[in-house]
Scaffold this motif. Structure first.
Motif, PDB file in Angstrom:
ATOM      1  N   ARG A 102       0.803  -1.225   0.000  1.00  0.00           N
ATOM      2  CA  ARG A 102       0.000   0.000   0.000  1.00  0.00           C
ATOM      3  C   ARG A 102       0.836   1.275   0.000  1.00  0.00           C
ATOM      4  N   LEU A 103       2.129   1.163   0.223  1.00  0.00           N
ATOM      5  CA  LEU A 103       2.918   2.354   0.487  1.00  0.00           C
ATOM      6  C   LEU A 103       2.918   3.332  -0.677  1.00  0.00           C
ATOM      7  N   HIS A 104       2.924   2.826  -1.907  1.00  0.00           N
ATOM      8  CA  HIS A 104       2.959   3.737  -3.053  1.00  0.00           C
ATOM      9  C   HIS A 104       1.714   4.639  -3.081  1.00  0.00           C
ATOM     10  N   LYS A 105       0.595   4.140  -2.538  1.00  0.00           N
ATOM     11  CA  LYS A 105      -0.630   4.940  -2.548  1.00  0.00           C
ATOM     12  C   LYS A 105      -0.487   6.182  -1.672  1.00  0.00           C
ATOM     13  N   TYR A 106       0.294   6.055  -0.585  1.00  0.00           N
ATOM     14  CA  TYR A 106       0.500   7.224   0.262  1.00  0.00           C
ATOM     15  C   TYR A 106       1.189   8.335  -0.524  1.00  0.00           C
ATOM     16  N   TYR A 107       2.199   7.978  -1.300  1.00  0.00           N
ATOM     17  CA  TYR A 107       2.941   9.006  -2.038  1.00  0.00           C
ATOM     18  C   TYR A 107       2.084   9.607  -3.156  1.00  0.00           C
ATOM     19  N   ALA A 108       1.210   8.810  -3.734  1.00  0.00           N
ATOM     20  CA  ALA A 108       0.274   9.367  -4.715  1.00  0.00           C
ATOM     21  C   ALA A 108      -0.669  10.357  -4.040  1.00  0.00           C
ATOM     22  N   LEU A 109      -1.117  10.012  -2.826  1.00  0.00           N
ATOM     23  CA  LEU A 109      -1.980  10.925  -2.076  1.00  0.00           C
ATOM     24  C   LEU A 109      -1.239  12.206  -1.695  1.00  0.00           C
ATOM     25  N   GLN A 110       0.025  12.077  -1.311  1.00  0.00           N
ATOM     26  CA  GLN A 110       0.778  13.268  -0.906  1.00  0.00           C
ATOM     27  C   GLN A 110       0.972  14.210  -2.092  1.00  0.00           C
ATOM     28  N   ALA A 111       1.299  13.647  -3.244  1.00  0.00           N
ATOM     29  CA  ALA A 111       1.428  14.478  -4.447  1.00  0.00           C
ATOM     30  C   ALA A 111       0.075  15.086  -4.829  1.00  0.00           C
ATOM     31  N   GLY A 112      -1.000  14.304  -4.671  1.00  0.00           N
ATOM     32  CA  GLY A 112      -2.332  14.811  -4.972  1.00  0.00           C
ATOM     33  C   GLY A 112      -2.752  15.918  -4.026  1.00  0.00           C
ATOM     34  N   PHE A 113      -2.403  15.773  -2.763  1.00  0.00           N
ATOM     35  CA  PHE A 113      -2.703  16.811  -1.775  1.00  0.00           C
ATOM     36  C   PHE A 113      -1.980  18.102  -2.136  1.00  0.00           C
ATOM     37  N   ALA A 114      -0.703  17.971  -2.498  1.00  0.00           N
ATOM     38  CA  ALA A 114       0.058  19.151  -2.918  1.00  0.00           C
ATOM     39  C   ALA A 114      -0.572  19.803  -4.147  1.00  0.00           C
ATOM     40  N   LEU A 115      -1.006  18.996  -5.093  1.00  0.00           N
ATOM     41  CA  LEU A 115      -1.611  19.534  -6.313  1.00  0.00           C
ATOM     42  C   LEU A 115      -2.857  20.347  -5.998  1.00  0.00           C
ATOM     43  N   THR A 116      -3.737  19.835  -5.146  1.00  0.00           N
ATOM     44  CA  THR A 116      -4.962  20.575  -4.811  1.00  0.00           C
ATOM     45  C   THR A 116      -4.634  21.882  -4.098  1.00  0.00           C
ATOM     46  N   MET A 117      -3.591  21.867  -3.255  1.00  0.00           N
ATOM     47  CA  MET A 117      -3.212  23.099  -2.551  1.00  0.00           C
ATOM     48  C   MET A 117      -2.565  24.107  -3.492  1.00  0.00           C
ATOM     49  N   LEU A 118      -1.957  23.634  -4.576  1.00  0.00           N
ATOM     50  CA  LEU A 118      -1.330  24.537  -5.537  1.00  0.00           C
ATOM     51  C   LEU A 118      -2.348  25.160  -6.490  1.00  0.00           C
ATOM     52  N   ILE A 119      -3.529  24.589  -6.551  1.00  0.00           N
ATOM     53  CA  ILE A 119      -4.581  25.119  -7.429  1.00  0.00           C
ATOM     54  C   ILE A 119      -5.344  26.250  -6.754  1.00  0.00           C
ATOM     55  N   ALA A 120      -5.739  26.058  -5.500  1.00  0.00           N
ATOM     56  CA  ALA A 120      -6.661  26.982  -4.831  1.00  0.00           C
ATOM     57  C   ALA A 120      -6.196  28.445  -4.823  1.00  0.00           C
ATOM     58  N   PRO A 121      -4.963  28.773  -4.423  1.00  0.00           N
ATOM     59  CA  PRO A 121      -4.594  30.198  -4.331  1.00  0.00           C
ATOM     60  C   PRO A 121      -4.572  30.917  -5.670  1.00  0.00           C
ATOM     61  N   LEU A 122      -4.576  30.173  -6.766  1.00  0.00           N
ATOM     62  CA  LEU A 122      -4.469  30.772  -8.100  1.00  0.00           C
ATOM     63  C   LEU A 122      -5.814  30.954  -8.781  1.00  0.00           C
ATOM     64  N   MET A 123      -6.909  30.672  -8.079  1.00  0.00           N
ATOM     65  CA  MET A 123      -8.229  30.755  -8.690  1.00  0.00           C
ATOM     66  C   MET A 123      -8.804  32.170  -8.567  1.00  0.00           C
ATOM     67  N   ASN A 124      -9.181  32.736  -9.702  1.00  0.00           N
ATOM     68  CA  ASN A 124      -9.759  34.077  -9.729  1.00  0.00           C
ATOM     69  C   ASN A 124     -11.258  34.058  -9.462  1.00  0.00           C
ATOM     70  N   ASN A 125     -11.851  32.886  -9.524  1.00  0.00           N
ATOM     71  CA  ASN A 125     -13.284  32.725  -9.294  1.00  0.00           C
ATOM     72  C   ASN A 125     -13.490  32.167  -7.884  1.00  0.00           C
ATOM     73  N   PRO A 126     -14.176  32.889  -6.981  1.00  0.00           N
ATOM     74  CA  PRO A 126     -14.372  32.374  -5.622  1.00  0.00           C
ATOM     75  C   PRO A 126     -15.067  31.016  -5.578  1.00  0.00           C
ATOM     76  N   GLY A 127     -15.949  30.757  -6.536  1.00  0.00           N
ATOM     77  CA  GLY A 127     -16.615  29.457  -6.576  1.00  0.00           C
ATOM     78  C   GLY A 127     -15.651  28.332  -6.877  1.00  0.00           C
ATOM     79  N   ILE A 128     -14.740  28.544  -7.833  1.00  0.00           N
ATOM     80  CA  ILE A 128     -13.739  27.522  -8.148  1.00  0.00           C
ATOM     81  C   ILE A 128     -12.736  27.397  -7.009  1.00  0.00           C
ATOM     82  N   PHE A 129     -12.434  28.521  -6.364  1.00  0.00           N
ATOM     83  CA  PHE A 129     -11.594  28.466  -5.160  1.00  0.00           C
ATOM     84  C   PHE A 129     -12.226  27.538  -4.130  1.00  0.00           C
TER      85      PHE A 129
END
Length: 487
Positions: A102-129
């Protein structure tokens, strides 16, 4: 001219490719270094965006992308914590029973978590934020419950339910903000931060402030401000240590950015005092709750979770004071908290694995068994309480200075007293772990910590010491620039 669209695209593509490759290969050792490679590149890209960020607001990507100095700063904090957590995860996750299929799934989740956090601050639309923030909740909930123990699963569900309820209120607030704009901009218009600020002066006071209160409570739940904080101690204490570092050091800043952007709409409407006072009250309440619970804590990571509540309260107070000095202190506090809290969760993870317990009362004579890593953890404990000569001392002192000049100077004295109480309680816990009774015979820790367990602690410690001894003039100028433009 810098192509921000290209930089932002690369910032999102790199962790996305890491996720796909990790899930395709399904090999833990490959997953470790694919995630680490992603983190290194993301850190470089976030630094490049910070250095090149324009003095004024940049809007691109057909109007969907927004880059401001404050948003770039929050992105950089994410890049820093993602890199440190990715280094530490290699050492920490190898100590868990999940070091297998299962260990590889943790690293996929960690990269996915980082990706979602990198999207939010760049959204010009409050709804998409809002949507991006919701995705951070979903991905991080799987990280909280990754170890599959009963406490972890319970914490993950509690996190999902409470934060989702809060975000539902935030969504209602966004809808009401949009409705208020229809009285001025027409029945249909582009939902952007700028348009909401433009229409705010003509929106009825009651509707404007009620909309803000809903978003304050909603995103305040995500930040973990009291009294909506009840998910935070469980989620931060039950997840793997690198996940806890990302939750505390990176995610909470993003939700607070959302609150500040909605508060700027109230400011534009001419009701700054009401909005800032509301945020200030929640900040003071959060600091009070954190102080009372830190005094009586025995769980190492749970104590750090309440410390996160404390520092989010400090940030809320800093932004609530308003004014350039308090604002600069709050921005400086963000990076110092991200670094220091990462160090503290890494140290807690090491000691928990070494002693086989979460209870600080059972972690005895840590400097005898782990003189180096235990010593760095102790210095981190001094730093996280806001004591000199570390960065959090300068940021908290600056916030207090700004508060004296604000419309709510009463909060300065309350904040100072509570910080002193937290300092005393925090170091009292560490006093018992260092100079307490000897471990029972046969219970002495024998775990040898690896290079991966110690390196990220050092990488976090050096800058918090440097930033405590020297506040670069360039950073001060950048904070003043960030204060002068829309967030």
């Amino acid at each position: 001219m810098v192509s921000f669209v290209a930089l932002i695209a690369a910032l999102w593509i790199v962790p996305a490719l890491a996720i796909i490759t990790i899930l395709a290969l399904r090999r833990p050792r490959w997953a470790e270094f694919l995630n680490l490679g992603s983190a290194i590149i993301v850190f470089g890209l976030s630094l490049a965006i910070l250095v090149a960020v324009p003095k004024n607001t940049w809007v691109g990507g057909a109007g969907y992308l927004l880059l401001t100095p404050l948003g770039a700063w929050v992105l950089f904090c994410v890049g820093v914590v993602y890199l440190l957590a990715s280094i530490y995860a290699i050492g920490y996750m190898r100590l868990l029973p999940e070091e297998g299929p299962r260990l590889h799934k943790y690293y996929a989740l960690q990269a996915g978590f980082a990706l979602t956090m990198l999207i939010a601050p760049l959204m010009n639309n409050p709804g998409i934020f809002w949507i991006a923030i919701d995705f951070t909740t979903i991905v991080s909930a799987f990280m909280v419950g990754f170890e599959r123990e009963a406490e972890c699963i319970e914490a993950a569900w509690k996190y999902l339910i409470i934060v989702s309820a809060g975000l539902a209120l935030a969504l209602l607030g966004i809808i009401l903000f949009y409705w208020g704009g229809t009285f001025i901009l027409g029945p249909s218009y582009a939902l952007t931060w700028a348009n909401l600020r433009e229409s705010a002066p003509k929106v009825p006071e009651v509707l404007l402030f009620f909309s803000f209160l809903l978003t304050l409570v909603g995103f305040g739940t995500k930040v973990g401000l009291a009294p909506m904080h009840t998910w935070l101690p469980d989620a931060h204490s039950e997840g793997p240590a690198p996940a806890s570092a990302m939750l505390s050091g990176a995610l909470l800043n993003i939700a607070l950015l959302g609150i500040y952007r909605f508060m700027s709409i109230v400011d534009a409407g001419g009701y700054a005092l009401m909005g800032h006072t509301a945020l200030l009250v929640l900040g003071v309440l959060s600091l009070l709750v954190a102080a009372l619970f830190i005094v009586r804590q025995d769980g190492a990571k749970r104590m750090l979770a309440y410390s996160s509540l404390e520092h989010m309260g400090v940030l809320a107070i800093g932004f609530g004071f308003g004014g350039p000095i308090a604002f600069a202190g709050a921005m400086y506090h963000m990076i110092n908290h991200s670094l220091t809290k990462s160090l503290m969760f890494f140290g807690a993870g090491n000691m928990m694995r070494a002693y086989g317990t979460k209870a600080m009362s059972q972690m005895r004579r840590i400097l005898r068994f782990y003189p180096f890593s235990g010593g760095v953890w102790l210095l981190g404990a001094v730093a996280i309480t806001g004591a000199p000569p570390f960065g959090l001392f300068l940021s908290e002192l600056t916030i207090l200075r700004g508060g004296i000049l604000s419309a709510n100077p009463w909060a300065v004295w309350v904040m100072a007293l509570l910080l002193i109480l937290i300092f005393t309680a925090f170091l009292n816990h560490f006093r018992r772990m260092i100079w307490g009774p000897e471990p029972e015979p046969g219970t002495e820790p024998t775990l040898k910590l690896s290079f991966w367990n110690i390196l990220p602690m050092l990488l976090a410690f050096v800058p918090i010491l440097v930033l405590g001894l020297w506040w670069p003039q360039g950073l001060w100028n950048f904070f003043m620039q960030a204060f002068a433009v829309a967030p």
